[in-house]
Design an enzyme around this catalytic site. Structure first.
Site, PDB file in Angstrom:
ATOM      1  N   LYS A  76       0.877  -1.223   0.169  1.00 19.29           N
ATOM      2  CA  LYS A  76      -0.048   0.189  -0.296  1.00 19.29           C
ATOM      3  C   LYS A  76       0.445   1.226  -0.149  1.00 19.29           C
ATOM      4  CE  LYS A  76      -3.687   1.758   3.117  1.00 19.29           C
ATOM      5  NZ  LYS A  76      -4.018   1.156   3.992  1.00 19.29           N
ATOM      6  N   SER A 151      -9.489   2.264   3.458  1.00  9.98           N
ATOM      7  CA  SER A 151      -8.225   2.529   2.350  1.00  9.98           C
ATOM      8  C   SER A 151      -7.445   1.866   2.020  1.00  9.98           C
ATOM      9  CB  SER A 151      -7.911   3.602   2.967  1.00  9.98           C
ATOM     10  OG  SER A 151      -6.653   3.159   4.071  1.00  9.98           O
ATOM     11  N   SER A 175      -9.388  -0.499   7.255  1.00  9.19           N
ATOM     12  CA  SER A 175      -8.729  -1.053   6.284  1.00  9.19           C
ATOM     13  C   SER A 175      -8.052  -1.975   5.779  1.00  9.19           C
ATOM     14  CB  SER A 175      -8.141   0.881   6.257  1.00  9.19           C
ATOM     15  OG  SER A 175      -8.264   1.613   6.088  1.00  9.19           O
TER      16      SER A 175
HETATM   17  N1  GLN Z   1     -12.292   3.991   7.405  1.00  7.56           N
HETATM   18  C1  GLN Z   1     -12.031   3.815   8.353  1.00  7.56           C
HETATM   19  C2  GLN Z   1     -11.347   6.075   8.405  1.00  7.56           C
HETATM   20  O1  GLN Z   1     -11.432   6.403   7.296  1.00  7.56           O
HETATM   21  C3  GLN Z   1     -10.655   3.364   8.487  1.00  7.56           C
HETATM   22  C4  GLN Z   1      -9.467   4.225   7.619  1.00  7.56           C
HETATM   23  C5  GLN Z   1      -8.324   3.146   7.853  1.00  7.56           C
HETATM   24  O2  GLN Z   1      -8.358   2.004   8.785  1.00  7.56           O
HETATM   25  N2  GLN Z   1      -7.280   3.640   7.904  1.00  7.56           N
HETATM   26  O3  GLN Z   1     -10.578   6.071   9.724  1.00  7.56           O
END
Ligand code: GLN
Length: 483
Positions: A76, A151, A175
Protein backbone atom coordinates in the site's frame (compact mmCIF):
# COMPACT_ATOMS: atom_id res chain seq x y z
CA UNK A 1 -0.81 -20.29 -14.95
CA UNK A 2 -2.75 -22.17 -12.27
CA UNK A 3 -4.34 -20.31 -9.41
CA UNK A 4 -2.31 -20.56 -6.22
CA UNK A 5 -4.20 -20.14 -2.98
CA UNK A 6 -1.18 -20.50 -0.70
CA UNK A 7 2.52 -19.79 -0.81
CA UNK A 8 3.11 -23.45 0.08
CA UNK A 9 1.57 -24.47 -3.24
CA UNK A 10 3.85 -22.02 -5.07
CA UNK A 11 6.91 -23.25 -3.21
CA UNK A 12 6.08 -26.89 -4.00
CA UNK A 13 6.08 -26.06 -7.70
CA UNK A 14 9.25 -23.98 -7.40
CA UNK A 15 10.94 -26.86 -5.67
CA UNK A 16 9.99 -29.50 -8.20
CA UNK A 17 11.06 -27.23 -11.04
CA UNK A 18 7.64 -26.85 -12.68
CA UNK A 19 7.68 -23.11 -11.91
CA UNK A 20 10.26 -20.32 -11.60
CA UNK A 21 10.03 -16.96 -9.86
CA UNK A 22 10.74 -15.32 -13.19
CA UNK A 23 7.66 -16.95 -14.67
CA UNK A 24 5.63 -15.91 -11.66
CA UNK A 25 6.75 -12.28 -11.78
CA UNK A 26 6.15 -12.08 -15.53
CA UNK A 27 2.72 -13.58 -15.05
CA UNK A 28 1.78 -10.94 -12.47
CA UNK A 29 3.25 -8.15 -14.61
CA UNK A 30 1.03 -9.27 -17.49
CA UNK A 31 -1.99 -9.42 -15.22
CA UNK A 32 -1.28 -5.92 -13.91
CA UNK A 33 -1.00 -4.54 -17.45
CA UNK A 34 -4.12 -6.38 -18.60
CA UNK A 35 -6.09 -5.08 -15.59
CA UNK A 36 -4.77 -1.52 -15.65
CA UNK A 37 -8.37 -0.23 -15.69
CA UNK A 38 -8.79 -1.45 -12.09
CA UNK A 39 -6.18 1.16 -11.07
CA UNK A 40 -4.95 -1.04 -8.22
CA UNK A 41 -1.27 -0.15 -8.66
CA UNK A 42 0.08 3.39 -8.80
CA UNK A 43 3.63 2.27 -9.52
CA UNK A 44 4.96 -1.05 -10.84
CA UNK A 45 8.58 -2.05 -10.18
CA UNK A 46 9.00 -4.15 -13.32
CA UNK A 47 12.75 -4.26 -13.78
CA UNK A 48 13.50 -4.60 -10.10
CA UNK A 49 10.98 -7.40 -9.64
CA UNK A 50 12.39 -9.26 -12.64
CA UNK A 51 15.93 -8.89 -11.32
CA UNK A 52 14.86 -10.03 -7.86
CA UNK A 53 13.16 -13.05 -9.43
CA UNK A 54 16.39 -14.13 -11.12
CA UNK A 55 18.21 -13.83 -7.82
CA UNK A 56 15.60 -15.80 -5.89
CA UNK A 57 15.56 -18.50 -8.58
CA UNK A 58 19.30 -18.82 -8.14
CA UNK A 59 18.97 -19.01 -4.36
CA UNK A 60 16.35 -21.73 -4.72
CA UNK A 61 18.68 -23.82 -6.86
CA UNK A 62 21.54 -23.16 -4.42
CA UNK A 63 19.37 -24.14 -1.46
CA UNK A 64 19.85 -20.76 0.22
CA UNK A 65 16.41 -19.23 -0.37
CA UNK A 66 14.48 -17.50 2.43
CA UNK A 67 11.10 -18.52 3.80
CA UNK A 68 9.19 -16.23 1.45
CA UNK A 69 10.89 -17.31 -1.78
CA UNK A 70 8.19 -17.21 -4.44
CA UNK A 71 6.06 -14.60 -2.70
CA UNK A 72 5.24 -11.69 -5.00
CA UNK A 73 3.70 -8.94 -2.93
CA UNK A 74 2.32 -5.44 -3.46
CA UNK A 75 2.49 -2.72 -0.81
CA UNK A 76 0.00 0.00 0.00
CA UNK A 77 1.16 3.52 -0.81
CA UNK A 78 1.74 4.29 2.87
CA UNK A 79 4.67 1.89 3.35
CA UNK A 80 8.20 3.08 2.68
CA UNK A 81 10.49 1.31 0.23
CA UNK A 82 13.87 2.90 -0.20
CA UNK A 83 14.36 4.84 -3.41
CA UNK A 84 10.71 4.62 -4.39
CA UNK A 85 7.87 7.09 -4.45
CA UNK A 86 5.62 7.19 -1.39
CA UNK A 87 2.68 9.52 -1.40
CA UNK A 88 -0.19 8.08 0.64
CA UNK A 89 -2.49 8.76 -2.29
CA UNK A 90 -1.86 12.48 -1.84
CA UNK A 91 -0.62 15.34 -3.98
CA UNK A 92 1.23 16.78 -1.02
CA UNK A 93 3.83 14.02 -1.45
CA UNK A 94 3.76 14.04 -5.25
CA UNK A 95 7.52 14.13 -5.67
CA UNK A 96 8.61 12.42 -2.47
CA UNK A 97 10.98 9.45 -2.60
CA UNK A 98 11.58 7.41 0.50
CA UNK A 99 15.16 7.34 1.81
CA UNK A 100 14.55 4.15 3.82
CA UNK A 101 12.47 0.98 3.95
CA UNK A 102 9.73 0.20 6.48
CA UNK A 103 10.73 -2.47 9.00
CA UNK A 104 7.78 -4.69 8.07
CA UNK A 105 8.68 -4.53 4.37
CA UNK A 106 12.39 -5.08 5.08
CA UNK A 107 11.62 -8.24 7.05
CA UNK A 108 9.72 -9.63 4.07
CA UNK A 109 12.55 -8.71 1.71
CA UNK A 110 15.04 -10.39 4.02
CA UNK A 111 13.10 -13.62 3.50
CA UNK A 112 13.21 -13.20 -0.30
CA UNK A 113 9.76 -11.76 -0.93
CA UNK A 114 9.58 -9.74 -4.16
CA UNK A 115 7.84 -6.36 -4.06
CA UNK A 116 6.10 -5.83 -7.40
CA UNK A 117 4.70 -2.36 -6.83
CA UNK A 118 2.92 0.27 -4.82
CA UNK A 119 -0.84 0.15 -4.45
CA UNK A 120 -3.53 2.80 -4.60
CA UNK A 121 -5.33 3.85 -1.41
CA UNK A 122 -7.44 6.61 0.10
CA UNK A 123 -5.44 9.74 0.80
CA UNK A 124 -3.55 9.26 4.08
CA UNK A 125 -5.61 6.10 4.57
CA UNK A 126 -8.72 8.15 5.31
CA UNK A 127 -11.69 6.52 3.68
CA UNK A 128 -13.77 3.40 3.20
CA UNK A 129 -14.10 3.25 -0.58
CA UNK A 130 -10.80 4.34 -2.14
CA UNK A 131 -12.69 7.29 -3.65
CA UNK A 132 -10.48 9.72 -1.68
CA UNK A 133 -7.29 8.89 -3.56
CA UNK A 134 -5.76 11.72 -5.58
CA UNK A 135 -4.51 8.99 -7.92
CA UNK A 136 -7.97 7.96 -9.03
CA UNK A 137 -10.60 5.49 -7.92
CA UNK A 138 -10.02 1.74 -7.84
CA UNK A 139 -12.60 -0.65 -9.29
CA UNK A 140 -13.83 -3.79 -7.58
CA UNK A 141 -12.86 -6.71 -9.83
CA UNK A 142 -16.10 -8.58 -9.06
CA UNK A 143 -18.16 -5.70 -10.49
CA UNK A 144 -16.43 -2.68 -11.96
CA UNK A 145 -19.27 -0.34 -10.99
CA UNK A 146 -18.60 -1.02 -7.29
CA UNK A 147 -16.01 0.33 -4.89
CA UNK A 148 -13.28 -2.00 -3.61
CA UNK A 149 -13.60 -0.67 -0.04
CA UNK A 150 -10.89 1.33 1.65
CA UNK A 151 -8.58 2.58 2.52
CA UNK A 152 -6.42 -0.34 1.30
CA UNK A 153 -8.61 -0.68 -1.83
CA UNK A 154 -5.81 -1.19 -4.35
CA UNK A 155 -4.20 -3.80 -2.10
CA UNK A 156 -7.41 -5.84 -1.80
CA UNK A 157 -8.26 -5.65 -5.51
CA UNK A 158 -4.71 -6.67 -6.44
CA UNK A 159 -5.14 -9.97 -4.53
CA UNK A 160 -8.75 -10.41 -5.67
CA UNK A 161 -7.79 -10.02 -9.34
CA UNK A 162 -4.60 -12.09 -9.09
CA UNK A 163 -2.23 -9.17 -9.81
CA UNK A 164 0.10 -10.35 -7.03
CA UNK A 165 -0.03 -13.17 -4.51
CA UNK A 166 -0.47 -11.00 -1.40
CA UNK A 167 -0.56 -7.36 -0.32
CA UNK A 168 0.37 -5.33 2.71
CA UNK A 169 -2.14 -2.76 3.88
CA UNK A 170 -2.70 -0.68 6.97
CA UNK A 171 -5.69 -0.80 9.29
CA UNK A 172 -6.60 2.14 11.53
CA UNK A 173 -10.33 1.50 11.70
CA UNK A 174 -10.86 -1.38 9.30
CA UNK A 175 -8.83 -0.49 6.24
CA UNK A 176 -7.47 -4.00 5.74
CA UNK A 177 -10.52 -6.01 6.81
CA UNK A 178 -13.26 -3.97 5.13
CA UNK A 179 -11.76 -3.98 1.60
CA UNK A 180 -10.81 -7.66 2.09
CA UNK A 181 -14.50 -8.37 2.79
CA UNK A 182 -15.63 -6.30 -0.22
CA UNK A 183 -13.22 -8.21 -2.46
CA UNK A 184 -13.66 -11.76 -1.11
CA UNK A 185 -10.16 -12.22 0.31
CA UNK A 186 -8.58 -12.60 3.77
CA UNK A 187 -7.50 -9.51 5.74
CA UNK A 188 -5.89 -9.31 9.17
CA UNK A 189 -5.38 -6.56 11.70
CA UNK A 190 -2.91 -7.87 14.28
CA UNK A 191 -2.81 -6.66 17.89
CA UNK A 192 -1.67 -3.08 18.30
CA UNK A 193 2.09 -3.20 18.83
CA UNK A 194 2.59 -6.61 17.21
CA UNK A 195 4.26 -5.17 14.09
CA UNK A 196 6.57 -2.16 13.91
CA UNK A 197 5.09 0.98 12.39
CA UNK A 198 8.49 2.32 11.40
CA UNK A 199 8.16 3.40 7.78
CA UNK A 200 4.35 3.47 7.82
CA UNK A 201 2.98 6.95 7.12
CA UNK A 202 1.08 7.82 10.29
CA UNK A 203 -2.64 8.51 10.26
CA UNK A 204 -3.62 7.93 13.92
CA UNK A 205 -0.62 6.49 15.71
CA UNK A 206 -2.43 4.86 18.62
CA UNK A 207 -4.68 2.96 16.18
CA UNK A 208 -2.51 2.23 13.12
CA UNK A 209 -1.56 -1.39 12.39
CA UNK A 210 0.08 -2.95 9.34
CA UNK A 211 -1.76 -6.05 8.12
CA UNK A 212 -1.67 -8.55 5.26
CA UNK A 213 -4.28 -9.24 2.58
CA UNK A 214 -4.09 -12.77 1.18
CA UNK A 215 -6.09 -15.61 -0.33
CA UNK A 216 -5.59 -17.87 2.69
CA UNK A 217 -5.44 -17.68 6.49
CA UNK A 218 -2.22 -19.70 6.31
CA UNK A 219 -0.39 -17.04 4.29
CA UNK A 220 -1.65 -14.19 6.47
CA UNK A 221 -0.36 -16.02 9.57
CA UNK A 222 3.04 -16.55 7.97
CA UNK A 223 3.39 -12.90 6.94
CA UNK A 224 2.51 -11.69 10.41
CA UNK A 225 4.97 -14.14 11.96
CA UNK A 226 7.75 -12.74 9.78
CA UNK A 227 6.90 -9.06 10.26
CA UNK A 228 6.13 -9.17 14.00
CA UNK A 229 8.45 -8.52 16.90
CA UNK A 230 10.43 -5.79 18.53
CA UNK A 231 12.16 -3.07 16.56
CA UNK A 232 14.53 -0.47 17.88
CA UNK A 233 12.89 2.15 15.64
CA UNK A 234 9.41 1.86 17.15
CA UNK A 235 9.07 1.98 20.92
CA UNK A 236 5.39 0.99 20.79
CA UNK A 237 6.18 -2.47 19.43
CA UNK A 238 5.84 -5.25 21.94
CA UNK A 239 8.91 -7.21 22.95
CA UNK A 240 6.84 -10.34 23.49
CA UNK A 241 8.24 -13.29 21.60
CA UNK A 242 6.61 -14.15 18.29
CA UNK A 243 4.89 -17.55 18.17
CA UNK A 244 5.02 -19.68 15.03
CA UNK A 245 1.66 -18.47 13.75
CA UNK A 246 2.17 -20.28 10.45
CA UNK A 247 2.28 -23.64 12.24
CA UNK A 248 -1.03 -23.43 14.10
CA UNK A 249 -3.43 -26.24 13.30
CA UNK A 250 -7.18 -26.00 12.85
CA UNK A 251 -9.06 -25.31 16.04
CA UNK A 252 -10.19 -28.41 17.82
CA UNK A 253 -12.25 -28.59 20.94
CA UNK A 254 -15.11 -26.42 22.02
CA UNK A 255 -14.99 -22.67 21.52
CA UNK A 256 -16.94 -20.08 23.47
CA UNK A 257 -18.30 -17.68 20.89
CA UNK A 258 -20.11 -14.45 21.60
CA UNK A 259 -21.99 -12.15 19.27
CA UNK A 260 -23.91 -8.94 19.80
CA UNK A 261 -27.47 -9.65 18.76
CA UNK A 262 -28.60 -6.05 18.44
CA UNK A 263 -25.84 -5.28 15.93
CA UNK A 264 -26.44 -8.36 13.81
CA UNK A 265 -30.19 -7.86 13.88
CA UNK A 266 -30.08 -4.14 13.26
CA UNK A 267 -32.06 -2.72 10.35
CA UNK A 268 -28.92 -1.15 8.93
CA UNK A 269 -27.49 -4.51 7.93
CA UNK A 270 -28.28 -6.04 4.59
CA UNK A 271 -30.55 -9.08 5.03
CA UNK A 272 -28.13 -11.35 3.19
CA UNK A 273 -25.21 -10.43 5.41
CA UNK A 274 -27.37 -10.93 8.48
CA UNK A 275 -28.45 -14.34 7.22
CA UNK A 276 -24.95 -15.47 6.29
CA UNK A 277 -23.63 -14.43 9.70
CA UNK A 278 -26.47 -16.15 11.56
CA UNK A 279 -25.96 -19.27 9.43
CA UNK A 280 -22.33 -19.47 10.57
CA UNK A 281 -23.37 -19.04 14.20
CA UNK A 282 -26.00 -21.79 13.83
CA UNK A 283 -23.51 -24.10 12.19
CA UNK A 284 -21.04 -23.53 15.01
CA UNK A 285 -23.71 -24.23 17.58
CA UNK A 286 -24.73 -27.41 15.78
CA UNK A 287 -21.10 -28.51 15.92
CA UNK A 288 -21.22 -28.26 19.70
CA UNK A 289 -19.61 -24.89 20.34
CA UNK A 290 -21.01 -22.56 22.93
CA UNK A 291 -22.62 -19.71 21.00
CA UNK A 292 -24.28 -16.94 22.99
CA UNK A 293 -25.45 -13.41 22.37
CA UNK A 294 -24.26 -10.66 24.68
CA UNK A 295 -24.99 -7.02 25.27
CA UNK A 296 -22.28 -4.47 24.68
CA UNK A 297 -24.01 -1.20 25.45
CA UNK A 298 -20.99 0.93 24.73
CA UNK A 299 -20.71 -0.13 21.12
CA UNK A 300 -22.97 2.72 20.02
CA UNK A 301 -20.26 5.15 21.10
CA UNK A 302 -17.57 3.51 19.01
CA UNK A 303 -17.79 5.57 15.85
CA UNK A 304 -17.85 8.99 17.58
CA UNK A 305 -14.96 7.91 19.80
CA UNK A 306 -13.01 6.67 16.81
CA UNK A 307 -13.56 9.81 14.74
CA UNK A 308 -12.74 12.20 17.58
CA UNK A 309 -9.51 10.44 18.51
CA UNK A 310 -8.29 9.63 15.00
CA UNK A 311 -8.92 13.13 13.66
CA UNK A 312 -7.12 14.58 16.69
CA UNK A 313 -4.11 12.35 16.09
CA UNK A 314 -4.24 13.00 12.34
CA UNK A 315 -4.24 16.77 12.78
CA UNK A 316 -1.08 16.44 14.80
CA UNK A 317 0.60 13.80 12.59
CA UNK A 318 -0.13 15.68 9.39
CA UNK A 319 1.27 18.97 10.64
CA UNK A 320 4.68 17.84 9.35
CA UNK A 321 3.47 18.27 5.77
CA UNK A 322 4.16 21.98 5.63
CA UNK A 323 5.70 22.53 2.22
CA UNK A 324 9.11 22.94 3.83
CA UNK A 325 10.17 19.49 4.88
CA UNK A 326 8.35 17.16 2.50
CA UNK A 327 6.82 17.06 -0.93
CA UNK A 328 4.69 19.71 -2.54
CA UNK A 329 5.67 23.36 -2.12
CA UNK A 330 3.40 26.05 -3.51
CA UNK A 331 4.99 28.29 -6.12
CA UNK A 332 2.49 31.05 -5.26
CA UNK A 333 3.75 31.67 -1.73
CA UNK A 334 5.01 35.13 -0.82
CA UNK A 335 5.93 34.62 2.84
CA UNK A 336 6.23 31.81 5.38
CA UNK A 337 2.59 31.81 6.39
CA UNK A 338 1.32 31.73 2.84
CA UNK A 339 3.84 28.97 2.09
CA UNK A 340 2.23 26.78 4.75
CA UNK A 341 -1.29 27.72 3.81
CA UNK A 342 -0.96 27.40 0.07
CA UNK A 343 1.15 24.25 0.09
CA UNK A 344 -1.29 22.51 2.39
CA UNK A 345 -4.38 23.79 0.58
CA UNK A 346 -3.01 22.70 -2.79
CA UNK A 347 -1.61 19.41 -1.51
CA UNK A 348 -4.40 17.95 0.63
CA UNK A 349 -7.73 16.67 -0.69
CA UNK A 350 -11.15 17.49 0.80
CA UNK A 351 -11.47 14.54 3.19
CA UNK A 352 -8.02 15.04 4.66
CA UNK A 353 -8.63 18.77 5.08
CA UNK A 354 -11.94 18.09 6.76
CA UNK A 355 -10.34 15.68 9.23
CA UNK A 356 -7.47 18.03 10.04
CA UNK A 357 -10.02 20.74 10.79
CA UNK A 358 -12.12 18.42 12.93
CA UNK A 359 -9.06 17.18 14.77
CA UNK A 360 -7.77 20.67 15.40
CA UNK A 361 -11.20 21.64 16.70
CA UNK A 362 -11.46 18.75 19.19
CA UNK A 363 -7.97 19.56 20.46
CA UNK A 364 -8.54 23.29 20.75
CA UNK A 365 -8.38 24.79 24.26
CA UNK A 366 -12.12 25.36 24.63
CA UNK A 367 -13.24 21.97 23.44
CA UNK A 368 -10.41 19.67 24.51
CA UNK A 369 -12.16 18.31 27.59
CA UNK A 370 -15.59 18.12 26.01
CA UNK A 371 -14.34 16.02 23.09
CA UNK A 372 -10.82 14.70 23.29
CA UNK A 373 -10.66 13.89 27.00
CA UNK A 374 -14.14 12.45 26.97
CA UNK A 375 -13.38 10.25 23.97
CA UNK A 376 -10.26 8.96 25.72
CA UNK A 377 -12.41 7.99 28.69
CA UNK A 378 -14.92 6.24 26.49
CA UNK A 379 -12.04 4.42 24.82
CA UNK A 380 -10.97 3.08 28.18
CA UNK A 381 -14.53 2.00 29.03
CA UNK A 382 -14.90 0.19 25.70
CA UNK A 383 -11.60 -1.52 26.36
CA UNK A 384 -12.80 -2.66 29.77
CA UNK A 385 -16.10 -3.85 28.35
CA UNK A 386 -14.20 -5.81 25.69
CA UNK A 387 -11.89 -7.31 28.32
CA UNK A 388 -14.89 -8.44 30.35
CA UNK A 389 -16.28 -10.03 27.21
CA UNK A 390 -13.08 -11.98 26.65
CA UNK A 391 -13.12 -13.21 30.26
CA UNK A 392 -16.13 -15.25 29.21
CA UNK A 393 -15.54 -15.92 25.54
CA UNK A 394 -12.80 -17.02 23.17
CA UNK A 395 -14.04 -15.06 20.15
CA UNK A 396 -16.35 -12.25 19.13
CA UNK A 397 -17.99 -12.91 15.79
CA UNK A 398 -19.66 -10.28 13.65
CA UNK A 399 -20.13 -9.32 10.04
CA UNK A 400 -17.23 -7.22 8.69
CA UNK A 401 -19.45 -4.67 7.00
CA UNK A 402 -23.17 -3.83 7.10
CA UNK A 403 -23.50 -4.07 3.29
CA UNK A 404 -21.55 -5.56 0.42
CA UNK A 405 -19.47 -3.27 -1.83
CA UNK A 406 -21.57 -0.26 -2.79
CA UNK A 407 -21.77 1.57 -6.09
CA UNK A 408 -19.07 4.11 -6.89
CA UNK A 409 -20.30 7.58 -5.97
CA UNK A 410 -23.22 6.28 -3.90
CA UNK A 411 -21.99 7.53 -0.53
CA UNK A 412 -19.65 10.35 -1.44
CA UNK A 413 -22.22 13.01 -0.59
CA UNK A 414 -23.13 11.41 2.72
CA UNK A 415 -20.13 11.11 5.04
CA UNK A 416 -22.16 9.56 7.86
CA UNK A 417 -23.26 6.68 5.64
CA UNK A 418 -19.65 6.28 4.58
CA UNK A 419 -18.43 6.21 8.18
CA UNK A 420 -21.05 3.58 9.02
CA UNK A 421 -19.23 1.18 6.70
CA UNK A 422 -16.71 0.77 9.56
CA UNK A 423 -19.21 0.09 12.32
CA UNK A 424 -17.98 -3.49 12.93
CA UNK A 425 -14.29 -2.98 12.33
CA UNK A 426 -13.39 0.03 14.50
CA UNK A 427 -13.80 -1.77 17.83
CA UNK A 428 -10.64 -3.83 17.29
CA UNK A 429 -8.66 -0.63 16.71
CA UNK A 430 -10.20 1.27 19.58
CA UNK A 431 -9.26 -1.56 21.97
CA UNK A 432 -6.13 -2.86 20.18
CA UNK A 433 -7.23 -6.50 19.76
CA UNK A 434 -6.48 -8.66 16.71
CA UNK A 435 -9.26 -9.35 14.20
CA UNK A 436 -9.51 -11.21 10.92
CA UNK A 437 -11.90 -10.95 8.02
CA UNK A 438 -12.52 -14.12 6.03
CA UNK A 439 -14.80 -14.73 3.05
CA UNK A 440 -18.31 -15.89 3.88
CA UNK A 441 -20.13 -16.40 0.60
CA UNK A 442 -21.66 -13.82 -1.69
CA UNK A 443 -24.89 -11.87 -1.99
CA UNK A 444 -27.50 -12.37 -4.70
CA UNK A 445 -25.53 -10.37 -7.22
CA UNK A 446 -22.32 -12.24 -6.53
CA UNK A 447 -20.64 -9.60 -4.37
CA UNK A 448 -18.43 -11.03 -1.61
CA UNK A 449 -19.49 -11.08 2.05
CA UNK A 450 -16.99 -11.32 4.92
CA UNK A 451 -17.17 -12.53 8.49
CA UNK A 452 -15.02 -11.16 11.28
CA UNK A 453 -13.44 -12.99 14.20
CA UNK A 454 -11.96 -10.88 16.98
CA UNK A 455 -9.69 -12.52 19.56
CA UNK A 456 -8.20 -11.43 22.90
CA UNK A 457 -5.22 -9.09 22.90
CA UNK A 458 -2.09 -10.80 21.53
CA UNK A 459 -3.86 -14.10 21.00
CA UNK A 460 -3.30 -14.26 17.26
CA UNK A 461 -2.45 -17.96 17.45
CA UNK A 462 -5.90 -18.75 18.73
CA UNK A 463 -7.47 -16.45 16.14
CA UNK A 464 -5.64 -18.06 13.20
CA UNK A 465 -6.45 -21.51 14.44
CA UNK A 466 -10.16 -20.71 14.65
CA UNK A 467 -10.16 -18.82 11.34
CA UNK A 468 -8.71 -21.89 9.61
CA UNK A 469 -11.41 -24.04 11.14
CA UNK A 470 -14.09 -21.55 10.11
CA UNK A 471 -12.78 -21.44 6.55
CA UNK A 472 -12.95 -25.20 6.50
CA UNK A 473 -16.52 -25.49 7.77
CA UNK A 474 -17.64 -22.65 5.49
CA UNK A 475 -16.17 -24.39 2.47
CA UNK A 476 -17.73 -27.67 3.45
CA UNK A 477 -21.09 -25.98 3.81
CA UNK A 478 -20.85 -24.23 0.43
CA UNK A 479 -19.92 -27.53 -1.20
CA UNK A 480 -22.88 -29.24 0.44
CA UNK A 481 -25.30 -26.51 -0.62
CA UNK A 482 -23.88 -26.59 -4.14
CA UNK A 483 -24.59 -30.33 -4.34
N1 GLN B 1 -12.51 4.05 6.99
C1 GLN B 1 -11.87 4.42 8.22
C2 GLN B 1 -11.46 5.87 8.17
O1 GLN B 1 -11.70 6.51 7.19
C3 GLN B 1 -10.71 3.52 8.47
C4 GLN B 1 -9.48 3.91 7.79
C5 GLN B 1 -8.31 3.05 8.08
O2 GLN B 1 -8.42 2.01 8.72
N2 GLN B 1 -7.16 3.52 7.65
O3 GLN B 1 -10.92 6.39 9.11
Amino acid sequence: MKEYLTLTQIQNDLRDGSLTCTQLVNHYLERIAFNAHLNAFVDVYMIEAQQAALLVDKRISDGTAGRLAGLVIGIKDVLALKGHGLQAGSQILDTYKSPFTATAVQRLLDEDAIVIGRQNCDEFAMGSSNENSSLGIVLNAADNSKVPGGSSGGSAVAVQAGLCHASLGSDTGGSVRQPAAFCGVVGVKPSYGRISRWGLIAYASSFDCIGPITKSVEDAALLIEIMAGSDEFDSTVSTRSVPEYSKVSDWNGKARIGYVRETIESEAISPEIRQNTLDVLHRLKALGHEVRSVEMPLLKHLLPTYYILTTAEASSNLSRFDGVRYGHRSSEAVDLESLYKRSRTEGFGDEVRKRILLGTYVLSANYYDAYYTKAQRVRRLVREETERFFDQFDFLISPVTPTTAFTIGEKTEDPLQMYLADIFTVQANVVGNPAISIPNGTDESGMPIGIQVMAPFFEEEKMFSFAKYLTFINKRNHLETAN
